[in-house]
Scaffold this motif. Structure first.
Motif, mmCIF file in Angstrom:
data_model
loop_
_atom_site.group_PDB
_atom_site.id
_atom_site.type_symbol
_atom_site.label_atom_id
_atom_site.label_comp_id
_atom_site.label_asym_id
_atom_site.label_seq_id
_atom_site.Cartn_x
_atom_site.Cartn_y
_atom_site.Cartn_z
ATOM 1 N N SER A 188 0.802 -1.227 0.000
ATOM 2 C CA SER A 188 0.000 0.000 0.000
ATOM 3 C C SER A 188 0.833 1.273 0.000
ATOM 4 O O SER A 188 0.275 2.367 -0.001
ATOM 5 C CB SER A 188 -0.929 0.015 1.222
ATOM 6 O OG SER A 188 -0.172 0.084 2.416
ATOM 7 N N SER A 189 2.172 1.141 0.011
ATOM 8 C CA SER A 189 3.002 2.341 0.003
ATOM 9 C C SER A 189 3.325 2.730 -1.446
ATOM 10 O O SER A 189 2.551 2.414 -2.357
ATOM 11 C CB SER A 189 4.279 2.091 0.823
ATOM 12 O OG SER A 189 4.955 3.307 1.050
ATOM 13 N N ASP A 213 5.219 -1.902 -4.530
ATOM 14 C CA ASP A 213 3.879 -1.597 -4.004
ATOM 15 C C ASP A 213 2.921 -1.357 -5.170
ATOM 16 O O ASP A 213 2.826 -0.245 -5.701
ATOM 17 C CB ASP A 213 3.942 -0.368 -3.085
ATOM 18 C CG ASP A 213 4.762 -0.635 -1.837
ATOM 19 O OD1 ASP A 213 4.519 -1.663 -1.181
ATOM 20 O OD2 ASP A 213 5.670 0.163 -1.545
ATOM 21 N N HIS A 214 2.207 -2.406 -5.546
ATOM 22 C CA HIS A 214 1.399 -2.370 -6.767
ATOM 23 C C HIS A 214 -0.090 -2.136 -6.510
ATOM 24 O O HIS A 214 -0.859 -2.059 -7.482
ATOM 25 C CB HIS A 214 1.550 -3.697 -7.521
ATOM 26 C CG HIS A 214 2.956 -4.048 -7.870
ATOM 27 N ND1 HIS A 214 3.749 -3.248 -8.663
ATOM 28 C CD2 HIS A 214 3.727 -5.119 -7.537
ATOM 29 C CE1 HIS A 214 4.936 -3.807 -8.818
ATOM 30 N NE2 HIS A 214 4.952 -4.941 -8.136
ATOM 31 N N ASP A 249 -6.991 7.386 0.773
ATOM 32 C CA ASP A 249 -5.686 7.258 0.113
ATOM 33 C C ASP A 249 -4.633 7.906 0.997
ATOM 34 O O ASP A 249 -4.179 9.014 0.764
ATOM 35 C CB ASP A 249 -5.727 7.930 -1.265
ATOM 36 C CG ASP A 249 -4.467 7.651 -2.086
ATOM 37 O OD1 ASP A 249 -3.614 6.875 -1.601
ATOM 38 O OD2 ASP A 249 -4.344 8.212 -3.179
ATOM 39 N N GLY A 250 -4.271 7.195 2.063
ATOM 40 C CA GLY A 250 -3.333 7.714 3.034
ATOM 41 C C GLY A 250 -4.039 8.389 4.197
ATOM 42 O O GLY A 250 -5.106 8.994 4.033
ATOM 43 N N HIS A 272 0.644 5.590 8.114
ATOM 44 C CA HIS A 272 0.045 6.560 7.190
ATOM 45 C C HIS A 272 -0.154 6.030 5.762
ATOM 46 O O HIS A 272 -1.099 6.441 5.088
ATOM 47 C CB HIS A 272 0.861 7.857 7.172
ATOM 48 C CG HIS A 272 2.212 7.740 6.570
ATOM 49 N ND1 HIS A 272 3.287 7.236 7.256
ATOM 50 C CD2 HIS A 272 2.672 8.067 5.334
ATOM 51 C CE1 HIS A 272 4.344 7.253 6.478
ATOM 52 N NE2 HIS A 272 4.012 7.746 5.312
ATOM 53 N N PRO A 273 0.647 5.062 5.213
ATOM 54 C CA PRO A 273 0.388 4.636 3.829
ATOM 55 C C PRO A 273 -0.663 3.526 3.748
ATOM 56 O O PRO A 273 -0.406 2.424 3.259
ATOM 57 C CB PRO A 273 1.763 4.143 3.367
ATOM 58 C CG PRO A 273 2.407 3.619 4.584
ATOM 59 C CD PRO A 273 1.905 4.477 5.716
ATOM 60 N N GLN A 274 -1.854 3.812 4.247
ATOM 61 C CA GLN A 274 -2.959 2.853 4.212
ATOM 62 C C GLN A 274 -4.012 3.355 3.249
ATOM 63 O O GLN A 274 -4.045 4.536 2.903
ATOM 64 C CB GLN A 274 -3.541 2.662 5.606
ATOM 65 C CG GLN A 274 -4.022 3.961 6.271
ATOM 66 C CD GLN A 274 -4.500 3.758 7.685
ATOM 67 O OE1 GLN A 274 -5.594 3.245 7.907
ATOM 68 N NE2 GLN A 274 -3.673 4.167 8.654
ATOM 69 N N LEU A 275 -4.909 2.449 2.828
ATOM 70 C CA LEU A 275 -5.934 2.883 1.884
ATOM 71 C C LEU A 275 -7.188 2.039 2.046
ATOM 72 O O LEU A 275 -7.176 0.951 2.631
ATOM 73 C CB LEU A 275 -5.416 2.816 0.450
ATOM 74 C CG LEU A 275 -5.031 1.458 -0.147
ATOM 75 C CD1 LEU A 275 -6.244 0.725 -0.720
ATOM 76 C CD2 LEU A 275 -3.992 1.652 -1.238
#
Length: 426
Positions: free
Chosen positions: A276-277, A282-283, A298-299, A306-309
């Motif tokens: 998710s980054s 990170d695809h 989106d973050g 923080h790099p979650q979605l």
């Protein structure tokens, strides 16, 4: 907030504040359609609604008075009037056989012609829960009884040890509202009221895709490898949050393979960890765009995680978790738990405010999630709160949610590390 509102908000704001991300995740999840399930159905099978831990989709209403007639609360003697009493042997039951209807609960019908009666000055043996004979004014507990042949003495003021009819609930009374979690006690109550089936919102079905070519799943990792710590966390987290998880699937760091795994995942919510980054492996974002998903989170402005979605893909929710273990845990609690609550038809879980006696540093722009234990003084940080560490979380009760700001925080809110825990007071 409607799904359209969710998409508009996400598109307008980009990376969301931590509280906003929770609200958007909850709003993005439409409650699952209700199902009728037997109260004794076995649990643990993915895709099968098991009653324990589900959520009532309709109120639990008493179909009849409970108890339907006065009953004894003790083993002893049913007595009529003041002592002494002459002991008689009477028929214990005065309730006809229950009639089971299509609705699934029995209707208890008093049978006056079969009901024994006590005259003033009479008593009869009785057991806990047995219907009282007509004319009984009290129950004399066996330990308080003094019996000499057919004569009985003891203190039994009127009403002593009697469960009146409708003591617990009256016919037509709502005993649990829709939206209540079905606990073991709730199942016992439903059975006591005569229910065989309940209308519930089932456990959301959850799939997990654990990505990372560097991950190993047993033993100590060799050079260039890392032991997977997220996969072992997910079953317990999902279960405690009210979902049912299929066996996690390992997916290589390959764009097409991730896309195929996402397309094939048969679930209400799909967890994807480690992609998710914005690194070269990170695809997830690119794959979601190719599949036509709507990205709604989106973050998130939080540390760690923080790099979650969160995305909506063909009616399914997709949650992207960071690859670092504590960051993944923080992201799961931030977006997956509210989404699962929404699927279950539950409100967004509340947070309890507590003092932080020693204070804790704030981040100037991001919400900090700090592992803490909880005692009567408040929240006590335990340390070891780096995004790759689980030592602090393993020793902690909760994350302290520390809002951004310029000065150290002396108060915070508690986010339980057990997603099934209710807010508590200290």
């Amino acid at each position: 907030m409607t799904t359209a509102d969710v998409r508009t908000t996400a598109a307008r704001t980009g990376m969301l504040a931590w509280d906003a991300a929770r609200e958007v995740a909850h709003a993005a999840a439409a409650p699952l359609p209700p199902r009728t399930v037997g109260i004794a159905d076995p649990g643990g099978t993915v895709g099968i609604a098991a009653p324990d831990g589900t959520v009532l989709a309709a109120p639990l209403v008493a179909p009849a008075d409970h108890p339907p007639v006065p009953r004894s609360a003790m083993d002893g003697y049913a007595v009529s009037g003041p002592p002494p009493w002459r002991v008689r042997e009477l028929q214990e039951s005065h309730i006809q056989e229950a009639h089971v209807h299509e609705c699934g609960f029995p209707e208890a019908r008093p049978a006056p012609e079969a009901r024994p009666a006590l005259a003033t000055g009479e008593a009869c043996p009785i057991v806990t829960g047995a219907p009282l004979p007509a004319g009984a004014t009290a129950v004399l507990a066996v330990e308080d009884a003094v019996r000499d042949g057919e004569l009985l003495r003891g203190a039994a003021p009127p009403g002593r040890h009697i469960r009146p009819a409708a003591e617990e609930c009256a016919a037509g009374e709502e005993v649990l509202p829709a939206g209540s979690r079905v606990t073991p006690a709730a199942l016992g109550l439903a059975a006591a009221l005569g229910y065989d089936r309940l209308l519930v919102r089932p456990h959301p079905r959850v799939a997990a895709l654990v990505t990372g070519d560097e991950l190993v799943r047993s033993g100590r990792p060799g050079p260039g490898k890392v032991r997977d710590a997220i996969g072992p966390m997910l079953p317990g987290l999902v279960t405690r949050a009210g979902g049912r998880l299929a066996d996690p699937v390992a997916v290589p760091d390959h764009r097409q393979l991730l896309g195929a795994a996402l397309a094939d995942a048969d679930a209400d919510l799909v967890l994807v960890s480690g992609s998710s980054s914005v690194g070269p492996a990170d695809h997830l974002r690119a794959v979601l765009r190719e599949l036509g998903a709507a990205l709604v989170v989106d973050g998130v402005r939080c540390r760690p995680g923080h790099p979650q979605l969160l995305a909506i893909l063909d009616g399914r929710l997709v949650v992207g978790l960071p690859g670092n273990p504590l960051a993944a845990l923080a992201a799961f609690l931030t977006v997956a738990v509210p989404a699962l609550a929404g699927l279950r038809g539950e409100p967004l879980p509340g947070l309890t405010a507590v003092p932080v006696p020693g204070g804790t540093p704030r981040h100037p722009a991001h919400t900090r999630l700090v592992p803490v234990t909880v005692d009567p003084s408040g929240a006590v940080p335990v340390g070891h709160g780096g995004s790759a560490m689980l030592r602090g979380a393993a020793a902690a009760d909760a994350f302290a949610v520390v809002d951004p700001g310029p000065a150290d925080a002396i108060a915070a809110r508690l986010l339980p590390l057990d997603p099934g825990a209710r807010p508590w007071a200290v």
